[in-house]
Design a protein around this motif. Structure first.
Motif, PDB file in Angstrom:
ATOM      1  N   MET A   1       0.833  -1.180   0.000  1.00 35.15           N
ATOM      2  CA  MET A   1       0.000   0.000   0.000  1.00 35.15           C
ATOM      3  C   MET A   1       0.880   1.247   0.000  1.00 35.15           C
ATOM      4  O   MET A   1       1.908   1.292   0.650  1.00 35.15           O
ATOM      5  CB  MET A   1      -0.910   0.007   1.229  1.00 35.15           C
ATOM      6  CG  MET A   1      -1.867   1.165   1.150  1.00 35.15           C
ATOM      7  SD  MET A   1      -2.858   1.527   2.591  1.00 35.15           S
ATOM      8  CE  MET A   1      -4.136   0.389   2.591  1.00 35.15           C
ATOM      9  N   ARG A   2       0.454   2.255  -0.751  1.00 36.54           N
ATOM     10  CA  ARG A   2       1.233   3.488  -0.852  1.00 36.54           C
ATOM     11  C   ARG A   2       1.068   4.328   0.404  1.00 36.54           C
ATOM     12  O   ARG A   2      -0.015   4.441   0.955  1.00 36.54           O
ATOM     13  CB  ARG A   2       0.765   4.278  -2.072  1.00 36.54           C
ATOM     14  CG  ARG A   2       1.093   3.578  -3.369  1.00 36.54           C
ATOM     15  CD  ARG A   2       0.404   4.219  -4.541  1.00 36.54           C
ATOM     16  NE  ARG A   2       1.002   5.508  -4.855  1.00 36.54           N
ATOM     17  CZ  ARG A   2       0.494   6.339  -5.758  1.00 36.54           C
ATOM     18  NH1 ARG A   2      -0.598   6.044  -6.414  1.00 36.54           N
ATOM     19  NH2 ARG A   2       1.098   7.478  -5.997  1.00 36.54           N
ATOM     20  N   LYS A   3       2.158   4.964   0.820  1.00 40.08           N
ATOM     21  CA  LYS A   3       2.170   5.831   1.993  1.00 40.08           C
ATOM     22  C   LYS A   3       1.516   7.157   1.632  1.00 40.08           C
ATOM     23  O   LYS A   3       1.853   7.788   0.628  1.00 40.08           O
ATOM     24  CB  LYS A   3       3.623   6.039   2.446  1.00 40.08           C
ATOM     25  CG  LYS A   3       3.844   7.139   3.447  1.00 40.08           C
ATOM     26  CD  LYS A   3       3.627   6.675   4.850  1.00 40.08           C
ATOM     27  CE  LYS A   3       4.058   7.792   5.806  1.00 40.08           C
ATOM     28  NZ  LYS A   3       3.232   7.894   6.940  1.00 40.08           N
ATOM     29  N   THR A   4       0.560   7.569   2.451  1.00 41.33           N
ATOM     30  CA  THR A   4      -0.102   8.853   2.236  1.00 41.33           C
ATOM     31  C   THR A   4       0.354   9.857   3.284  1.00 41.33           C
ATOM     32  O   THR A   4       0.770   9.491   4.381  1.00 41.33           O
ATOM     33  CB  THR A   4      -1.641   8.724   2.296  1.00 41.33           C
ATOM     34  OG1 THR A   4      -2.021   8.192   3.555  1.00 41.33           O
ATOM     35  CG2 THR A   4      -2.156   7.849   1.175  1.00 41.33           C
ATOM     36  N   LEU A   5       0.274  11.129   2.915  1.00 44.83           N
ATOM     37  CA  LEU A   5       0.658  12.229   3.793  1.00 44.83           C
ATOM     38  C   LEU A   5      -0.473  13.244   3.844  1.00 44.83           C
ATOM     39  O   LEU A   5      -1.262  13.343   2.900  1.00 44.83           O
ATOM     40  CB  LEU A   5       1.920  12.925   3.269  1.00 44.83           C
ATOM     41  CG  LEU A   5       3.167  12.079   3.047  1.00 44.83           C
ATOM     42  CD1 LEU A   5       4.237  12.896   2.328  1.00 44.83           C
ATOM     43  CD2 LEU A   5       3.696  11.562   4.364  1.00 44.83           C
ATOM     44  N   ILE A   6      -0.514  13.998   4.928  1.00 43.21           N
ATOM     45  CA  ILE A   6      -1.455  15.110   5.034  1.00 43.21           C
ATOM     46  C   ILE A   6      -0.665  16.410   4.876  1.00 43.21           C
ATOM     47  O   ILE A   6       0.567  16.399   4.818  1.00 43.21           O
ATOM     48  CB  ILE A   6      -2.234  15.066   6.362  1.00 43.21           C
ATOM     49  CG1 ILE A   6      -1.286  15.123   7.561  1.00 43.21           C
ATOM     50  CG2 ILE A   6      -3.123  13.827   6.410  1.00 43.21           C
ATOM     51  CD1 ILE A   6      -1.986  15.191   8.907  1.00 43.21           C
ATOM     52  N   VAL A   7      -1.369  17.520   4.815  1.00 46.06           N
ATOM     53  CA  VAL A   7      -0.745  18.821   4.558  1.00 46.06           C
ATOM     54  C   VAL A   7       0.407  19.102   5.519  1.00 46.06           C
ATOM     55  O   VAL A   7       1.492  19.518   5.095  1.00 46.06           O
ATOM     56  CB  VAL A   7      -1.786  19.961   4.612  1.00 46.06           C
ATOM     57  CG1 VAL A   7      -1.101  21.320   4.592  1.00 46.06           C
ATOM     58  CG2 VAL A   7      -2.750  19.860   3.450  1.00 46.06           C
ATOM     59  N   SER A   8       0.208  18.871   6.808  1.00 43.66           N
ATOM     60  CA  SER A   8       1.269  19.194   7.775  1.00 43.66           C
ATOM     61  C   SER A   8       2.522  18.348   7.542  1.00 43.66           C
ATOM     62  O   SER A   8       3.640  18.827   7.725  1.00 43.66           O
ATOM     63  CB  SER A   8       0.771  19.022   9.212  1.00 43.66           C
ATOM     64  OG  SER A   8       0.383  17.689   9.448  1.00 43.66           O
ATOM     65  N   GLU A   9       2.353  17.104   7.121  1.00 46.08           N
ATOM     66  CA  GLU A   9       3.518  16.247   6.852  1.00 46.08           C
ATOM     67  C   GLU A   9       4.251  16.693   5.589  1.00 46.08           C
ATOM     68  O   GLU A   9       5.483  16.710   5.552  1.00 46.08           O
ATOM     69  CB  GLU A   9       3.074  14.786   6.728  1.00 46.08           C
ATOM     70  CG  GLU A   9       2.545  14.216   8.025  1.00 46.08           C
ATOM     71  CD  GLU A   9       1.864  12.880   7.862  1.00 46.08           C
ATOM     72  OE1 GLU A   9       2.080  12.024   8.740  1.00 46.08           O
ATOM     73  OE2 GLU A   9       1.116  12.684   6.879  1.00 46.08           O
ATOM     74  N   VAL A  10       3.500  17.055   4.561  1.00 49.29           N
ATOM     75  CA  VAL A  10       4.124  17.565   3.328  1.00 49.29           C
ATOM     76  C   VAL A  10       4.809  18.892   3.617  1.00 49.29           C
ATOM     77  O   VAL A  10       5.913  19.155   3.135  1.00 49.29           O
ATOM     78  CB  VAL A  10       3.083  17.703   2.199  1.00 49.29           C
ATOM     79  CG1 VAL A  10       3.703  18.353   0.969  1.00 49.29           C
ATOM     80  CG2 VAL A  10       2.503  16.343   1.848  1.00 49.29           C
ATOM     81  N   SER A  11       4.181  19.700   4.438  1.00 49.94           N
ATOM     82  CA  SER A  11       4.757  20.980   4.835  1.00 49.94           C
ATOM     83  C   SER A  11       6.122  20.773   5.491  1.00 49.94           C
ATOM     84  O   SER A  11       7.095  21.462   5.163  1.00 49.94           O
ATOM     85  CB  SER A  11       3.803  21.683   5.800  1.00 49.94           C
ATOM     86  OG  SER A  11       4.387  22.812   6.360  1.00 49.94           O
ATOM     87  N   THR A  12       6.207  19.836   6.398  1.00 49.84           N
ATOM     88  CA  THR A  12       7.479  19.526   7.062  1.00 49.84           C
ATOM     89  C   THR A  12       8.485  18.968   6.064  1.00 49.84           C
ATOM     90  O   THR A  12       9.643  19.378   6.043  1.00 49.84           O
ATOM     91  CB  THR A  12       7.249  18.516   8.208  1.00 49.84           C
ATOM     92  OG1 THR A  12       6.345  19.099   9.142  1.00 49.84           O
ATOM     93  CG2 THR A  12       8.547  18.156   8.894  1.00 49.84           C
ATOM     94  N   PHE A  13       8.048  18.055   5.230  1.00 45.95           N
ATOM     95  CA  PHE A  13       8.920  17.410   4.249  1.00 45.95           C
ATOM     96  C   PHE A  13       9.520  18.423   3.278  1.00 45.95           C
ATOM     97  O   PHE A  13      10.711  18.380   2.979  1.00 45.95           O
ATOM     98  CB  PHE A  13       8.126  16.345   3.486  1.00 45.95           C
ATOM     99  CG  PHE A  13       8.924  15.553   2.497  1.00 45.95           C
ATOM    100  CD1 PHE A  13       9.788  14.558   2.912  1.00 45.95           C
ATOM    101  CD2 PHE A  13       8.804  15.803   1.139  1.00 45.95           C
ATOM    102  CE1 PHE A  13      10.521  13.824   1.996  1.00 45.95           C
ATOM    103  CE2 PHE A  13       9.527  15.074   0.216  1.00 45.95           C
ATOM    104  CZ  PHE A  13      10.391  14.077   0.646  1.00 45.95           C
ATOM    105  N   LEU A  14       8.683  19.356   2.808  1.00 50.03           N
ATOM    106  CA  LEU A  14       9.138  20.346   1.822  1.00 50.03           C
ATOM    107  C   LEU A  14       9.669  21.632   2.451  1.00 50.03           C
ATOM    108  O   LEU A  14      10.141  22.510   1.740  1.00 50.03           O
ATOM    109  CB  LEU A  14       7.994  20.698   0.864  1.00 50.03           C
ATOM    110  CG  LEU A  14       7.469  19.566  -0.010  1.00 50.03           C
ATOM    111  CD1 LEU A  14       6.308  20.062  -0.858  1.00 50.03           C
ATOM    112  CD2 LEU A  14       8.573  18.990  -0.881  1.00 50.03           C
ATOM    113  N   ARG A  15       9.568  21.749   3.768  1.00 53.63           N
ATOM    114  CA  ARG A  15       9.997  22.950   4.482  1.00 53.63           C
ATOM    115  C   ARG A  15       9.248  24.186   3.992  1.00 53.63           C
ATOM    116  O   ARG A  15       9.817  25.231   3.731  1.00 53.63           O
ATOM    117  CB  ARG A  15      11.504  23.158   4.370  1.00 53.63           C
ATOM    118  CG  ARG A  15      12.305  22.058   4.979  1.00 53.63           C
ATOM    119  CD  ARG A  15      13.789  22.204   4.838  1.00 53.63           C
ATOM    120  NE  ARG A  15      14.230  23.461   4.298  1.00 53.63           N
ATOM    121  CZ  ARG A  15      15.437  23.704   3.851  1.00 53.63           C
ATOM    122  NH1 ARG A  15      16.346  22.769   3.877  1.00 53.63           N
ATOM    123  NH2 ARG A  15      15.769  24.886   3.385  1.00 53.63           N
TER     124      ARG A  15
END
Length: 100
Positions: A1-15
């Motif tokens: 199964m593919r890993k999903t992210l929410i806005v706050s996680e993408v925000s952290t990942f992309l700074r």
């Protein structure tokens, strides 16, 4: 199964700020889907987005030519008041405006 992210996680990942991530998703600049009123991202698609965005061929010299700091203003002891080279490259890779 593919890993999903929410806005706050993408925000952290992309700074990036959460609002910026949401705006980029809304404008179609980030691969995302809205489910139940919330943005959902697939980690592999975000990683691919970053990888594809980072394929530009800018060298430090190219950046300095595009950022001619002719006025030479700097803060007293904390260095330049302008964004760092790393920040400019990062924002350019993501297609974000470069703050001065």
């Amino acid at each position: 199964m593919r890993k999903t992210l929410i806005v706050s996680e993408v925000s952290t990942f992309l700074r990036l700020h959460k609002v910026t991530v949401s705006e980029m998703a809304r404008k179609g600049r980030l691969p995302a889907a809205k489910v139940g009123g919330k943005w959902i991202f697939f980690l592999d698609e975000i990683e691919q987005f970053v990888q594809e965005s980072a394929t530009f061929k800018l060298q430090e010299k190219d950046i300095s030519e595009k950022w001619p700091y002719s006025n030479g203003k700097t803060l007293s002891s904390s260095g330049s008041r302008y964004p760092s080279l790393e920040d400019r490259l990062y924002r350019k890779a993501l297609g974000l405006p470069i703050k001065s």
